[in-house]
Design an enzyme around this catalytic site. Structure first.
Site, mmCIF file in Angstrom:
data_model
loop_
_atom_site.group_PDB
_atom_site.id
_atom_site.type_symbol
_atom_site.label_atom_id
_atom_site.label_comp_id
_atom_site.label_asym_id
_atom_site.label_seq_id
_atom_site.Cartn_x
_atom_site.Cartn_y
_atom_site.Cartn_z
ATOM 1 N N SER A 246 1.024 -1.205 0.037
ATOM 2 C CA SER A 246 0.012 -0.109 -0.043
ATOM 3 C C SER A 246 0.925 1.294 0.142
ATOM 4 O O SER A 246 2.059 1.415 0.666
ATOM 5 C CB SER A 246 -0.649 0.022 1.320
ATOM 6 O OG SER A 246 -1.603 1.351 1.331
ATOM 7 N N TYR B 133 -3.839 4.981 -4.148
ATOM 8 C CA TYR B 133 -5.282 5.405 -4.200
ATOM 9 C C TYR B 133 -5.435 6.560 -5.022
ATOM 10 O O TYR B 133 -4.252 7.256 -5.361
ATOM 11 C CB TYR B 133 -5.677 6.117 -2.826
ATOM 12 C CG TYR B 133 -5.930 4.780 -1.522
ATOM 13 C CD1 TYR B 133 -7.072 4.104 -1.735
ATOM 14 C CD2 TYR B 133 -4.821 4.469 -0.718
ATOM 15 C CE1 TYR B 133 -7.421 2.957 -0.827
ATOM 16 C CE2 TYR B 133 -5.082 3.354 0.304
ATOM 17 C CZ TYR B 133 -6.116 2.721 0.104
ATOM 18 O OH TYR B 133 -6.557 1.815 1.118
ATOM 19 N N THR C 81 -6.770 1.414 -6.119
ATOM 20 C CA THR C 81 -7.634 1.117 -5.325
ATOM 21 C C THR C 81 -8.751 2.328 -5.168
ATOM 22 O O THR C 81 -8.363 3.343 -4.767
ATOM 23 C CB THR C 81 -7.237 0.782 -3.882
ATOM 24 O OG1 THR C 81 -6.426 -0.336 -3.751
ATOM 25 C CG2 THR C 81 -8.348 0.219 -2.881
ATOM 26 N N LYS D 135 -8.698 -2.189 -8.442
ATOM 27 C CA LYS D 135 -9.332 -3.078 -7.251
ATOM 28 C C LYS D 135 -10.723 -2.121 -6.816
ATOM 29 O O LYS D 135 -10.830 -1.111 -6.741
ATOM 30 C CB LYS D 135 -8.412 -3.019 -6.138
ATOM 31 C CG LYS D 135 -8.732 -3.912 -5.086
ATOM 32 C CD LYS D 135 -7.482 -3.881 -3.864
ATOM 33 C CE LYS D 135 -7.829 -4.700 -2.924
ATOM 34 N NZ LYS D 135 -8.751 -4.422 -1.983
ATOM 35 N N HIS E 168 -13.773 -4.057 -0.328
ATOM 36 C CA HIS E 168 -12.993 -3.417 0.457
ATOM 37 C C HIS E 168 -12.907 -3.987 1.889
ATOM 38 O O HIS E 168 -12.541 -3.257 2.900
ATOM 39 C CB HIS E 168 -13.010 -1.818 0.707
ATOM 40 C CG HIS E 168 -11.597 -1.019 0.902
ATOM 41 N ND1 HIS E 168 -10.723 -0.521 0.001
ATOM 42 C CD2 HIS E 168 -10.984 -0.746 2.187
ATOM 43 C CE1 HIS E 168 -9.824 -0.142 0.405
ATOM 44 N NE2 HIS E 168 -9.746 -0.111 1.824
#
Length: 404
Positions: free
Chosen positions: A118, A140, A166, A268, A292
């Site tokens: 991440s 993100y 994501t 995602k 999620h």
């Protein structure tokens, strides 16, 4: 009087035989707010509960004879060969253990699978790729395009083999049982204030003390060139103030990543068929069917319910993986039988990490591998690719076709 010292059996044998045992050991080891952050779901927790319970609605149809003596779980995701259809899903700040993402990456490399990292991780992409783990970097939609380009180029330079975007995250703070406290940073003042909650877990505190500091709640992968890593809440503010992406933005992100790296791109958080079709149009390599982990919009169906409808529409054009609720090898087999190429795990490996560091993550992967092998044996298959809906008992109304 003769005193007999009784050794702690857990200390003697840290191996655990199921993800459920890893979860229980994590609960016993972690301070309550930290453990609460791992198990929390948004609002009433309907989605997080369905993620797990939906797997119990699916049955298996085993053969009594003719099973295969040799069985293979080898497959690939976005061009990367893996030894089992389970990869590490990117999760933010892994402060459940001092080694955090480094331990997870080493475990992934040792077990022949992919590390998802991440951009909210507590370890840098350079540190993680240095472990030798095949790494997919996750982003993100935060910051402006110049900032996102800088982060993509940093991931490419570090050796990331794929990018995961994501987009299914709204960070709902509304939880019926209360949201766990996440401090801005962990320092002496914070530790004193939270002492009543962490003092009952001396081994956890001791492990961080031996590592040379407090849990790291910064995000080094979001640091500007030459600048300091922001705190979690600074990163969250950036996300809150960034306009949500359009499908043109998704296509731009995919195009830029492909241009600078030549590497594949995963989107995602797909729950709907129409979104899956738009993802194909945007040129993605793969999608992850996901809600999620139940931390986004509560009431979203379990990811496993949405796999088959989506895979039947786009599975011949792009790769489909899923994440959400995987706790056993049989869960993995069910997902693959319904059309997923592989699954991504999150909470399961975090519990393993909390319970026993790198070895705990390896243990979780071994437990899942053993369960998949048992399913292949029972179904009479020699390869994970042989699994199909014919191996399952699927009740009427199980699937959820959204966005038809």
């Amino acid at each position: 009087m003769l005193l007999v010292k009784v050794e702690n059996p857990w200390k003697q044998n840290p191996w655990f035989e199921s993800v459920a045992v890893a979860q229980e050991r994590a609960r016993k080891r972690l301070p309550q707010p930290v453990y609460g952050a791992l198990v929390a779901g948004s609002e009433r927790g309907q989605s997080i509960a369905d993620n797990e319970s939906a797997f119990m609605e699916l049955g298996l149809a085993p053969h009594v004879a003719g099973q295969q003596g040799e069985r293979s779980q080898a497959t690939s995701v976005m061009g990367q060969d893996i030894s089992l259809p389970v990869i590490i899903s990117p999760t933010g700040v892994q402060a459940v253990h001092p080694d955090g993402e480094i331990a997870v990456a080493r475990a992934a490399a040792a077990r022949g699978t992919i590390m998802g990292l991440s951009n909210f991780a507590s370890k840098s992409v350079e540190e993680v790729t240095a472990t030798g783990a095949t790494t997919f970097f996750q982003m993100y939609w935060t910051g402006d395009r110049d900032v996102m380009i800088q982060r993509m180029e940093r991931a490419r330079a570090a050796g990331a083999k794929g990018l995961i975007a994501t987009l299914d995250w709204s960070f709902s703070m509304g939880r019926d049982w209360g949201s766990p406290e996440i401090p801005e940073k962990v320092d002496v003042k914070t530790m004193i204030r939270m002492a009543p909650k962490v003092a009952t877990k001396p081994r956890w505190i001791r492990d961080f003390a031996r590592s040379g500091g407090f849990p790291d709640l910064t995000a080094p992968n979001l640091a500007p060139p030459g600048g300091a890593a922001p705190t979690f809440f600074t990163a969250y503010y950036e996300w809150m103030t960034t306009p949500p992406p359009t499908w043109d933005d998704v296509a731009w992100m995919r195009e830029h990543w492909t241009q600078i790296s030549g590497m594949p791109f995963m989107l995602k958080g797909v729950c709907r068929i129409d979104d899956a079709l738009r993802a194909v149009d945007a040129g993605v390599t793969a999608i992850s069917v996901s809600n999620h982990g139940g931390n986004n919009l509560d009431g979203t169906p379990a990811a496993i319910r949405m796999v088959a409808p989506i895979a039947s529409k786009v599975g011949d054009q792009i790769e489909v993986v899923m994440d959400g609720g995987i706790r056993r090898g049989s869960d993995v087999a069910k997902a693959v039988a319904l059309g997923a190429r592989a699954v991504m795990i999150g909470r399961a490996y975090l519990w393993g990490l909390a319970a026993n560091g790198q070895a705990g993550v390896e243990n979780v992967l071994d437990v899942l591998r053993g369960g998949v092998d048992s399913a292949l044996l029972g179904m009479g298959h020699s390869s994970i690719h042989d699994l199909s809906p014919d191996d399952l008992v699927i009740p009427a109304g199980f699937h959820r076709e959204l966005g038809v």
